[in-house]
Design a protein around this motif. Structure first.
Motif, PDB file in Angstrom:
ATOM      1  N   LEU A 956       0.767  -1.267  -0.246  1.00 16.16           N
ATOM      2  CA  LEU A 956       0.484   0.224  -0.226  1.00 16.16           C
ATOM      3  C   LEU A 956       0.871   1.745   0.177  1.00 16.16           C
ATOM      4  O   LEU A 956       0.017   2.036  -0.820  1.00 16.16           O
ATOM      5  CB  LEU A 956      -0.604   0.427   1.333  1.00 16.16           C
ATOM      6  CG  LEU A 956      -1.632   1.248   1.593  1.00 16.16           C
ATOM      7  CD1 LEU A 956      -3.058   1.341   0.608  1.00 16.16           C
ATOM      8  CD2 LEU A 956      -2.417   1.632   2.168  1.00 16.16           C
ATOM      9  N   LEU A 957       2.318   1.213   0.629  1.00 17.05           N
ATOM     10  CA  LEU A 957       2.773   2.230   0.987  1.00 17.05           C
ATOM     11  C   LEU A 957       3.234   3.623  -0.567  1.00 17.05           C
ATOM     12  O   LEU A 957       2.753   4.366  -0.528  1.00 17.05           O
ATOM     13  CB  LEU A 957       3.950   2.620   1.781  1.00 17.05           C
ATOM     14  CG  LEU A 957       5.256   3.775   1.775  1.00 17.05           C
ATOM     15  CD1 LEU A 957       4.329   3.880   2.966  1.00 17.05           C
ATOM     16  CD2 LEU A 957       6.350   2.633   2.432  1.00 17.05           C
ATOM     17  N   PRO A 958       3.701   2.296  -1.588  1.00 19.99           N
ATOM     18  CA  PRO A 958       4.096   3.197  -3.001  1.00 19.99           C
ATOM     19  C   PRO A 958       2.911   3.104  -3.945  1.00 19.99           C
ATOM     20  O   PRO A 958       2.631   3.603  -5.003  1.00 19.99           O
ATOM     21  CB  PRO A 958       5.008   2.105  -3.619  1.00 19.99           C
ATOM     22  CG  PRO A 958       4.762   1.109  -3.147  1.00 19.99           C
ATOM     23  CD  PRO A 958       4.275   0.848  -1.688  1.00 19.99           C
ATOM     24  N   TRP A 959       1.379   2.989  -3.238  1.00 15.55           N
ATOM     25  CA  TRP A 959      -0.061   3.254  -3.928  1.00 15.55           C
ATOM     26  C   TRP A 959      -0.596   4.213  -3.399  1.00 15.55           C
ATOM     27  O   TRP A 959      -1.099   4.845  -4.646  1.00 15.55           O
ATOM     28  CB  TRP A 959      -0.786   2.004  -3.892  1.00 15.55           C
ATOM     29  CG  TRP A 959      -0.821   0.739  -3.977  1.00 15.55           C
ATOM     30  CD1 TRP A 959       0.267   0.081  -5.240  1.00 15.55           C
ATOM     31  CD2 TRP A 959      -1.325  -0.709  -3.881  1.00 15.55           C
ATOM     32  NE1 TRP A 959       0.450  -1.009  -5.485  1.00 15.55           N
ATOM     33  CE2 TRP A 959      -0.807  -1.951  -4.738  1.00 15.55           C
ATOM     34  CE3 TRP A 959      -1.820  -0.942  -3.141  1.00 15.55           C
ATOM     35  CZ2 TRP A 959      -1.287  -2.645  -4.962  1.00 15.55           C
ATOM     36  CZ3 TRP A 959      -2.265  -2.127  -3.246  1.00 15.55           C
ATOM     37  CH2 TRP A 959      -2.240  -3.219  -3.961  1.00 15.55           C
ATOM     38  N   LEU A 960       0.240   4.855  -2.733  1.00 13.98           N
ATOM     39  CA  LEU A 960      -0.942   6.030  -2.360  1.00 13.98           C
ATOM     40  C   LEU A 960      -0.572   7.591  -2.995  1.00 13.98           C
ATOM     41  O   LEU A 960       0.740   7.620  -3.400  1.00 13.98           O
ATOM     42  CB  LEU A 960       0.114   6.099  -0.668  1.00 13.98           C
ATOM     43  CG  LEU A 960      -0.641   5.221   0.471  1.00 13.98           C
ATOM     44  CD1 LEU A 960       0.237   5.610   1.466  1.00 13.98           C
ATOM     45  CD2 LEU A 960      -1.873   5.073   0.647  1.00 13.98           C
ATOM     46  N   ASP A1074      10.590   1.935  -5.560  1.00 13.30           N
ATOM     47  CA  ASP A1074      11.862   1.757  -5.099  1.00 13.30           C
ATOM     48  C   ASP A1074      12.431   2.362  -3.759  1.00 13.30           C
ATOM     49  O   ASP A1074      14.013   2.780  -3.852  1.00 13.30           O
ATOM     50  CB  ASP A1074      12.707   1.185  -6.212  1.00 13.30           C
ATOM     51  CG  ASP A1074      12.891   3.097  -6.872  1.00 13.30           C
ATOM     52  OD1 ASP A1074      12.131   4.216  -6.121  1.00 13.30           O
ATOM     53  OD2 ASP A1074      14.408   3.697  -7.048  1.00 13.30           O
ATOM     54  N   TRP A1075      11.086   2.707  -2.990  1.00 12.65           N
ATOM     55  CA  TRP A1075      11.503   3.906  -1.605  1.00 12.65           C
ATOM     56  C   TRP A1075      12.819   2.365  -0.532  1.00 12.65           C
ATOM     57  O   TRP A1075      13.411   3.592  -0.390  1.00 12.65           O
ATOM     58  CB  TRP A1075      10.425   3.846  -1.457  1.00 12.65           C
ATOM     59  CG  TRP A1075       9.279   3.010  -0.749  1.00 12.65           C
ATOM     60  CD1 TRP A1075       8.734   1.690  -1.022  1.00 12.65           C
ATOM     61  CD2 TRP A1075       9.643   2.244   0.910  1.00 12.65           C
ATOM     62  NE1 TRP A1075       7.930   0.862  -0.129  1.00 12.65           N
ATOM     63  CE2 TRP A1075       8.666   1.053   1.212  1.00 12.65           C
ATOM     64  CE3 TRP A1075      10.781   2.449   1.317  1.00 12.65           C
ATOM     65  CZ2 TRP A1075       8.499   0.586   2.253  1.00 12.65           C
ATOM     66  CZ3 TRP A1075      10.661   2.099   2.845  1.00 12.65           C
ATOM     67  CH2 TRP A1075       9.710   0.903   3.155  1.00 12.65           C
ATOM     68  N   PRO A1076      12.126   1.773  -0.446  1.00 10.66           N
ATOM     69  CA  PRO A1076      14.053   0.647   0.434  1.00 10.66           C
ATOM     70  C   PRO A1076      14.756   1.062  -0.509  1.00 10.66           C
ATOM     71  O   PRO A1076      16.043   1.199   0.915  1.00 10.66           O
ATOM     72  CB  PRO A1076      13.863  -0.200   0.197  1.00 10.66           C
ATOM     73  CG  PRO A1076      11.449  -0.328  -0.430  1.00 10.66           C
ATOM     74  CD  PRO A1076      12.148   0.468  -1.328  1.00 10.66           C
ATOM     75  N   PHE A1077      15.512   1.708  -0.999  1.00  6.93           N
ATOM     76  CA  PHE A1077      17.084   1.911  -2.284  1.00  6.93           C
ATOM     77  C   PHE A1077      17.180   3.022  -1.961  1.00  6.93           C
ATOM     78  O   PHE A1077      18.193   3.857  -1.947  1.00  6.93           O
ATOM     79  CB  PHE A1077      16.906   1.432  -3.570  1.00  6.93           C
ATOM     80  CG  PHE A1077      16.791  -0.131  -3.793  1.00  6.93           C
ATOM     81  CD1 PHE A1077      18.020  -0.786  -3.635  1.00  6.93           C
ATOM     82  CD2 PHE A1077      15.594  -0.633  -4.212  1.00  6.93           C
ATOM     83  CE1 PHE A1077      17.931  -2.491  -4.106  1.00  6.93           C
ATOM     84  CE2 PHE A1077      15.561  -2.307  -4.143  1.00  6.93           C
ATOM     85  CZ  PHE A1077      16.762  -2.767  -4.142  1.00  6.93           C
ATOM     86  N   LYS A1134      16.983  -3.086  -8.952  1.00  2.19           N
ATOM     87  CA  LYS A1134      17.412  -3.304  -8.089  1.00  2.19           C
ATOM     88  C   LYS A1134      19.172  -3.707  -8.375  1.00  2.19           C
ATOM     89  O   LYS A1134      19.603  -3.532  -7.249  1.00  2.19           O
ATOM     90  CB  LYS A1134      16.661  -5.161  -7.218  1.00  2.19           C
ATOM     91  CG  LYS A1134      15.166  -4.911  -7.456  1.00  2.19           C
ATOM     92  CD  LYS A1134      14.802  -6.359  -6.845  1.00  2.19           C
ATOM     93  CE  LYS A1134      13.751  -6.500  -6.571  1.00  2.19           C
ATOM     94  NZ  LYS A1134      13.233  -7.687  -5.643  1.00  2.19           N
ATOM     95  N   LEU A1135      19.107  -4.341  -8.931  1.00  2.00           N
ATOM     96  CA  LEU A1135      20.846  -4.422  -9.453  1.00  2.00           C
ATOM     97  C   LEU A1135      21.717  -3.156  -9.749  1.00  2.00           C
ATOM     98  O   LEU A1135      22.542  -2.764  -8.696  1.00  2.00           O
ATOM     99  CB  LEU A1135      20.973  -6.028 -10.274  1.00  2.00           C
ATOM    100  CG  LEU A1135      23.028  -6.018 -11.140  1.00  2.00           C
ATOM    101  CD1 LEU A1135      23.238  -6.388  -9.703  1.00  2.00           C
ATOM    102  CD2 LEU A1135      22.598  -6.607 -12.170  1.00  2.00           C
ATOM    103  N   ALA A1136      20.547  -2.435 -10.569  1.00  2.00           N
ATOM    104  CA  ALA A1136      21.262  -0.579 -10.713  1.00  2.00           C
ATOM    105  C   ALA A1136      21.626  -0.028  -9.053  1.00  2.00           C
ATOM    106  O   ALA A1136      22.236   0.426  -9.163  1.00  2.00           O
ATOM    107  CB  ALA A1136      21.105  -0.384 -11.652  1.00  2.00           C
ATOM    108  N   ARG A1137      20.393  -0.509  -8.359  1.00  2.00           N
ATOM    109  CA  ARG A1137      20.255   0.766  -7.233  1.00  2.00           C
ATOM    110  C   ARG A1137      21.903  -0.149  -6.133  1.00  2.00           C
ATOM    111  O   ARG A1137      22.445   0.361  -5.550  1.00  2.00           O
ATOM    112  CB  ARG A1137      19.322   0.376  -6.555  1.00  2.00           C
ATOM    113  CG  ARG A1137      18.158   1.553  -7.389  1.00  2.00           C
ATOM    114  CD  ARG A1137      17.339   0.920  -8.121  1.00  2.00           C
ATOM    115  NE  ARG A1137      16.271   2.093  -8.667  1.00  2.00           N
ATOM    116  CZ  ARG A1137      15.961   2.774  -9.768  1.00  2.00           C
ATOM    117  NH1 ARG A1137      17.158   2.616 -10.201  1.00  2.00           N
ATOM    118  NH2 ARG A1137      15.358   3.524  -9.922  1.00  2.00           N
TER     119      ARG A1137
END
Length: 1391
Positions: A956-960, A1074-1077, A1134-1137
């Motif tokens: 839900l977090l990245p959908w807001l 991709d907020w965790p990165f 993911k690999l790029a970040r």
């Protein structure tokens, strides 16, 4: 008498005579007359006397700058190009005189190319000798080729009489033809091509007959096949277009003129297909002459005017049309529409009396195409213009509803806009004829306004935050800034200047509403309302158009308010303070009567901002009109009952919007008796037998929305009062005039209503109306108890327990509500993205909500949807469980029910897309998901499904969406990093990971470095650091603080602090997927990009190492336990970040915590089979650019680090692009000396690098060169050494057929191996053998040393046989060639 001026008069004399003439009043000898413009409908006049009248009544006409005089065509044609321009090649140094001589077209140049015919063999006949001095003049009356005037049909020209004589001659030939002769012989009866008119002398006619008979004899002597052959030869020499034209024209006339039914004699005509073709080609004039009156579509009468000469080609239009049929072609047919805008199938045969047939293209097909409608809309005939515009309006309405999607290719709306529909309608609005202008207004309304969209927005107004909406702005498009490239920042144009420089066409192509505003639409609409005063339908259309423009953006609303005299005219004419009752339900004019559409326009304008709302209330007198309309019951408003209910509903909604800013609160005190009376009559007006029940429901819901907003505003009174006392010169909103004491008494009455409606659920007649109003009552109670908790006196716990036991629990357990909850998944927008019904046409420049036919499908807004009820219930439960903690356990059944758990599971796997068509619904569903998560956070009983709720929170977090930043902040603060929702951290999760790693280690039977079992310990440490990880991410999201505060004020009902109910522009979600990165990417942007990744850890910003560690810990935890939450991020992203770990610093990756965490993530990344490096990562042009930066960083700062080496080797697998391998062995070949990663450390099977064999010749050459030159050695780079050997070996000794170039490369490599030095040959040859036979390596480890001694020893050649025997016994048959080659090389060496 005035004297005339003389040439000798001076200037003074002329002025004196002019003054005398003016004072005498004598009429002038000549007048200046303005020529009337018939296109504008001006009447002609005989003098200048009307000039004064025309000047006195000049109309208010809006002029449009930079508007083209002609409309763009429906299918824009390519620019015209000269056919001869391409052949003109000029050079700078070319002489102009020489070019003129070369291109000279003088008569001498033409005459020089004339070649005279050879007339030496032509006989010369002298004129006969006469006694006259001059030859006799030939009088035209004596010309034999003419007919008398009596037979020619009156006075005719000489040319016409000659043509008539030819027809008379051919008719005589036809009459003299015997009936037994075939009709085809007419071609040979008289000459058709040779007339003999150009011959002179006595025997001209005989010569003609002789030539004709000679041709006829030749034709008769030819066989049928020879005739067909000559026919084909002749047709091949003629122009195909000419032949096709003649065939098509005669194919239409011959069947009708030579029909077998009308000509019985024609039945005996033996004409086959080929002869018929000849007949069509060579007997065109004959086909015309055989026409008779019997063949004509009508019988001409003598009294008909101008019918003395028949024109069969024109009369063909009166013949019956052939039946329409589908053409035998794969090309799409042109769409045709009837007057109602319905698409007419191409096979449908409609009668002609419907008026849909015309003389355009495809006359046999009924209906009008879009191109024909565009042409008719610019016709000089008023009826044609009005008809075309009305049809376009109907077509647009059906296109916006999606009726053409199953049958037409492409978007009708987009096609019309690209063809210039906007300019067409804007031109038509300036029409002086009211009918055409009204049709243009209706067409513009059909283009801009969707009635279903407005109906859905009105339906959700009473929901939680339903009065807020997104601006209907098109998605932002990136534009190329070519003009500003290279200019300093101070010289670049601002966004406003760029917008002003754009043409109307460019603006309208990107944004339809903005283009209309640029074309001065608002002044024109004001002129139509003010001066033309059109019919009620046109007035309603204009008001709806203005409402749609106001929904576009805050700036558009401001332009509507700023348009001179527009709002004043709307308020004075359509929202008057006093009016008389209309004489009929449908009055001829709505001027002077209140209109609900005008009130809705004001409400949408007020939604754009508090300043616009205050301007309406104070400057334009809306406050008085609200008081006038709401002080009486709808039945007392002297209006038609339907209109009275609608305008009362819109007045309540406008008041609710104003109170949502803390404005118009004084009206609440003034109109409190009327509000109390309206509340008391709620149950009475919602009678099931009332035919106006839907309108009554909307009025009650609007009233409850008003009371909810008043409660929120009154709850802020105490805080604002204290703020004014404590503020020391700081700006603080003034407290509203309504306080908590004014609204506290409403709760008991509304709670009683709610209890009554809950009981009414058992009555089938009241069930639907009760379900419609219960959510609004729950929303009000949630606002009441939320604001009550902020007051001095808190609600008693007994009151909340009584509310729960008497209202909430019976409501939840009711079978009707339980049935609604079962529809949770089927009504969801998130869970039904893929299976949803096809929506209407979407136009990028004109976004909409895609609501047509919304009642016919399951969805969030239909009456069977449980979302409004559960959202209102969730708001109330969040408030009362926050006050009374003990009530939480009573609602465990809701969160653990099967429908809710199934719905949450579906949401955790969903991937909804973001668009205007879904955002307005997704916002409401996000509210419900957030409320369910908040309620689960307070219930310890949901531990069984804690991982599911945590998964839902993560997705839900990245959908807001924009406007929900406060919800994102609350999720990050409470649920996302909560240990209670990550149950694996305290229930044996790390231990389970360690056991799995030990099992994997036993299966692989080798120890890796670093050990795999460290992942379990890393997870255990990450669970301990969850509070620090949460602080790290909240710190990196601190830039969202203003948005979070704005969103908090709106969601918590802090109305005096709200600046606008218009949500932020829909540019994307609040947080990226991709907020965790984010911490890692942010550090790279601050240090890696600017400093090239050369900073040491000590030089990085303070706490950078801790930030990277926390980020990697969180990523490792998600990858192991919440992998589905990261599936929206592409593996290549993911690999790029993660590559930023190596690029942001020169030694950050060498730190021990970073090393451990990155090793663990590498193990997980290396197992991904879905990694596709050909897809560009989000934010990067290509992965190759990032990999080049990694290679440069590795050469510069790696110092042979094994972790960095594994990261570099990962993209070199065989299935990926060879570009990265070429970069390693070509540009960065020096790194091969330090890339010492072993196969065990790589943790990737070697087969992924060696299989299938390499087929790129440039890469194989680089492999071979690195092996031969010694650049690649096993002790330096073991992995790539094995890879290069495997591919070179497979290439050289491949038995597959290959191209000549490949075979040449193989032979070249073999020759180069032959000339190698002894040491290189030794190592390379043994390596090739070892690569082809693993059994040899495993079984005879001592063989390489003995083989080396025998090959390079100076002893006799007796050892050769021993080498061959050992090699051939052990190796596969294909390697016998290698053995013999080695022996041959050894023999040559020893010789």
């Amino acid at each position: 008498m005035l004297r005339r001026p003389k040439p000798t008069d001076s200037e003074a004399d002329l002025l004196r005579e002019q003054e005398q003439f003016l004072t005498s009043g004598t009429p002038s000898a000549a007048n200046v007359v303005r020529r009337p413009d018939k296109r504008r409908g001006e009447a002609g006049g005989d003098g200048g006397e009307h000039n004064g009248e025309d000047e006195g009544r000049q109309r208010d006409v809006v002029t449009i700058e930079d508007l083209p005089d002609q409309l763009p065509s429906l299918t824009p044609a390519p620019p015209k190009k000269s056919r001869f321009k391409a052949s003109r090649v000029t050079f700078e140094g070319e002489d102009a005189e020489e070019r003129l001589d070369r291109q000279d077209t003088h008569i001498s140049a033409v005459l020089s190319r004339i070649i005279e015919r050879d007339t030496s063999s032509t006989p010369i006949s002298l004129p006969p000798l006469t006694g006259m001095a001059f030859p006799k003049v030939l009088h035209r009356s004596e010309t034999s080729s003419q007919v008398p005037l009596s037979s020619a049909g009156g006075k005719k020209s000489i040319f016409a009489r000659q043509i008539a004589s030819q027809r008379l001659y051919y008719s005589k030939c036809l009459l003299s033809l015997s009936p037994q002769k075939p009709l085809f012989s007419l071609l040979f009866y008289c000459p058709r091509l040779v007339s003999g008119q150009g011959l002179e002398g006595r025997g001209s006619s005989g010569e003609t007959i002789r030539i004709h008979r000679e041709n006829q004899a030749k034709l008769q002597a030819m066989s049928q096949s020879e005739i067909l052959q000559e026919q084909k030869k002749l047709l091949s020499q003629l122009d195909p277009r000419l032949v096709e034209f003649v065939r098509s024209r005669k194919a239409q006339s011959v069947p009708s003129s030579a029909s077998p039914s009308k000509h019985p004699q024609a039945k005996s005509i033996p004409v086959n297909a080929s002869n018929h073709t000849l007949f069509l080609v060579f007997s065109s004039s004959f086909c015309v002459c055989v026409n008779s009156e019997e063949d004509l579509p009508v019988k001409p009468q003598k009294e008909w005017v101008h019918m003395n000469k028949l024109e069969p080609e024109k009369l063909e239009w009166m013949r019956d049309l052939p039946a329409p049929r589908r053409k035998g072609t794969k090309k799409a047919m042109q769409a045709r529409f009837d007057f109602a805008g319905t698409l007419i199938p191409p096979t449908e045969d409609l009668p002609t009396h419907l008026g849909l047939h015309h003389h355009g293209e495809e006359p046999e097909r009924a209906g009008y195409s879009l191109q024909e409608l565009f042409l008719l809309s610019r016709s000089q005939i008023i009826q044609q213009r009005s008809l075309a515009l009305s049809m376009l309006a109907n077509i647009l309405s059906k296109a916006r509803a999606g009726e053409y999607l199953p049958v037409l290719k492409g978007s009708v709306t987009s096609t019309l806009l690209d063809a210039g529909l906007l300019f067409l309608l804007r031109f038509a609005l300036d029409d002086s004829v009211e009918g055409a202008m009204s049709a243009a207004v209706h067409a513009l309304k059909a283009l801009l306004v969707c009635a279903e969209d407005e109906e859905c927005l009105d339906y959700t107004f009473s929901w939680f935050r339903g009065l807020a909406s997104f601006p209907l702005l098109p998605s932002a498009q990136e534009e190329e800034e070519v003009e500003d490239e290279g200019l300093p920042e101070c010289m670049r144009l601002t966004a406003k200047e760029k917008e002003e420089r754009k043409s109307d066409h460019d603006v309208a192509r990107q944004d339809v509403v903005k283009g209309l505003l640029k074309m001065k639409l608002l002044p024109r609409l004001r002129y139509i309302l003010e001066v033309v005063r059109p019919s009620p339908r046109v007035v309603h259309d204009i008001l709806e158009i203005l409402t749609r423009i106001a929904r576009h953006s805050a700036s558009s609303s401001t332009q509507v308010l700023d348009c001179p005299r527009l709002m004043e005219m709307v308020l004075s004419e359509f929202l008057p303070t006093s009016w008389t009752a209309p004489s009929s339900p449908l009055p001829q004019s709505v001027y002077g009567l209140p209109l609900a559409s005008a009130m809705k326009l004001l409400r949408v304008l007020a939604t754009s901002g508090r300043h616009a709302c205050a301007r309406l209330l104070n400057s334009l007198g809306v406050r008085e009109r609200l008081c006038c309309l709401l002080s009486a019951e709808p039945g007392e408003l002297l209006l038609e009952p339907t209109e009275a209910l609608r305008i009362s509903t819109e007045a309540y909604r406008l008041w609710a919007v104003a109170v949502g800013y803390g404005q118009a609160c004084k009206l609440y005190i003034d109109l409190y008796p009327g509000l109390a009376k309206a509340l008391q009559s709620v149950h009475r007006v919602l009678a099931p037998s009332d035919p106006l029940l839907p309108l009554q429901l909307q009025r009650v819901l609007a009233l409850l929305s008003l009371l909810t907003q008043v409660t929120h505003t009154a709850g802020c009174h105490q805080e604002l009062q204290a703020g004014m006392v404590s503020s020391q010169g700081e700006e603080c909103p003034p407290p509203p005039t309504v306080s908590w004491g004014h609204v506290a008494g409403l709760q008991a009455s509304l709670l009683g209503h709610l209890k009554g409606f809950v009981k009414s659920l058992d009555n089938p007649a009241h069930k639907e109306s009760s379900l419609a109003v219960i959510p609004a009552y729950l929303t009000y109670l949630g606002a009441y108890y939320h604001q009550l908790s902020r007051q001095v006196l808190l609600p008693t716990l007994q009151e909340l327990e009584l509310l729960t036991s008497e209202v909430l629990l019976p409501l939840l357990s009711h079978h009707v509500v339980q049935g609604l909850i079962k529809n949770l998944k089927s009504s969801s927008v998130v869970c039904n993205i893929q299976s949803s019904h096809p929506g209407p046409e979407t136009t990028p420049s004109l976004p909409g909500l895609a609501c047509p036919a919304w009642r016919d499908h399951l969805g969030l807004v239909v009456p069977s949807s449980p979302f409004p009820l559960l959202t209102g219930l969730g708001l109330l439960l969040e408030t009362i469980t926050g006050i009374h903690k003990g009530l939480s356990s009573k609602f465990t059944g809701l969160l653990l029910s099967e429908p809710v758990i199934g719905y949450l599971r579906s949401c955790s796997q969903a991937t909804p897309t973001l668009s205007h068509t879904r955002a307005w619904l997704l916002r409401h569903e996000h509210h419900l998901l957030y409320l369910l998560l908040r309620l689960a956070h307070r219930l310890p009983q949901v531990a069984k499904h804690a991982s599911l709720y945590h998964q839902v929170a993560l997705v839900l977090l990245p959908w807001l969406l924009p406007g929900s930043e406060y919800l994102a902040h609350e999720l990050l603060s409470t649920i996302i990093f909560s240990k209670d929702f990550i149950s694996e951290g305290h229930s044996g999760g790390p231990e389970a990971v360690e056991l799995g790693e030990l099992k994997l280690q036993e299966q692989t039977q080798h120890q890796t470095s670093p050990s795999l079992q460290t992942v379990g310990a890393l997870l255990r440490e990450a669970c301990v650091q969850l509070p620090s990880i949460r602080g790290c991410f909240l710190t990196h999201l601190a830039h969202l603080e203003p948005s979070v505060l704005t969103s908090r004020d709106a969601l918590l009902g802090r109305n005096p602090w709200i600046n606008s109910h218009l949500l932020p522009e829909l540019t994307g979600p609040t947080l990226p997927s991709d907020w965790p990165f984010l911490p890692l990417v942010s550090l790279y942007e601050r240090t890696g990009v600017s400093d090239g990744g050369g900073l040491a850890v000590e030089e990085l910003p303070q706490g950078a190492l801790q930030v990277v560690t926390h980020c990697l810990q969180w990523l490792l935890l998600l990858e192991v336990w919440r992998e589905d939450a990261l599936k929206v991020i592409l593996p290549i992203a993911k690999l790029a970040r993660l590559s930023c770990v190596f690029l942001c610093s020169s030694d950050l990756f060498l730190e021990r915590p970073v090393q451990k965490l990155t090793w663990g993530l590498f193990r997980l990344r290396s197992r991904l089979d879905s990694l596709d490096l050909n897809v560009p990562p989000p934010g990067l042009a290509s992965f190759q650019d990032l990999y080049s930066a990694l290679l440069s960083q590795y050469e510069a700062v790696s110092f042979g680090d094994r972790l960095f080496g594994c990261w570099v080797l990962l993209p070199l697998q065989r299935r990926y692009n060879t570009t990265m391998k070429l970069a390693v062995f070509g540009e960065h070949v020096g790194m091969l000396r330090s890339l010492g990663v072993t196969l065990d450390q790589l943790s990737i099977p070697i087969e992924r690098f060696t299989s299938p064999p390499e087929d790129s010749l440039p890469l194989l050459h680089l492999y071979f060169r690195s092996l031969v030159t010694g650049t690649l050695k096993p002790r330096w780079c073991p992995v790539l050494y094995v890879v290069a050997l495997s591919h070179v070996n497979s290439f050289i000794f491949s038995q597959d057929a290959a191209a000549q170039e490949v075979e040449a490369a193989r032979h070249s490599m073999l020759r180069k191996i032959y000339y190698l030095t002894d040491e290189v040959l030794h190592s390379l040859s043994l390596s090739l053998i070892f690569m082809r036979c693993e059994v040899f390596i495993d079984c005879t480890p001592s063989f390489p040393h003995r083989l080396s001694q025998m090959m390079f020893s100076p002893h006799s050649l007796d050892n050769i046989s021993l080498i061959i025997s050992q090699v051939t016994v052990i190796l596969v048959p294909s390697m016998v060639v290698v053995a013999f080659f080695i022996c041959f090389k050894a023999t040559t060496f020893m010789a």
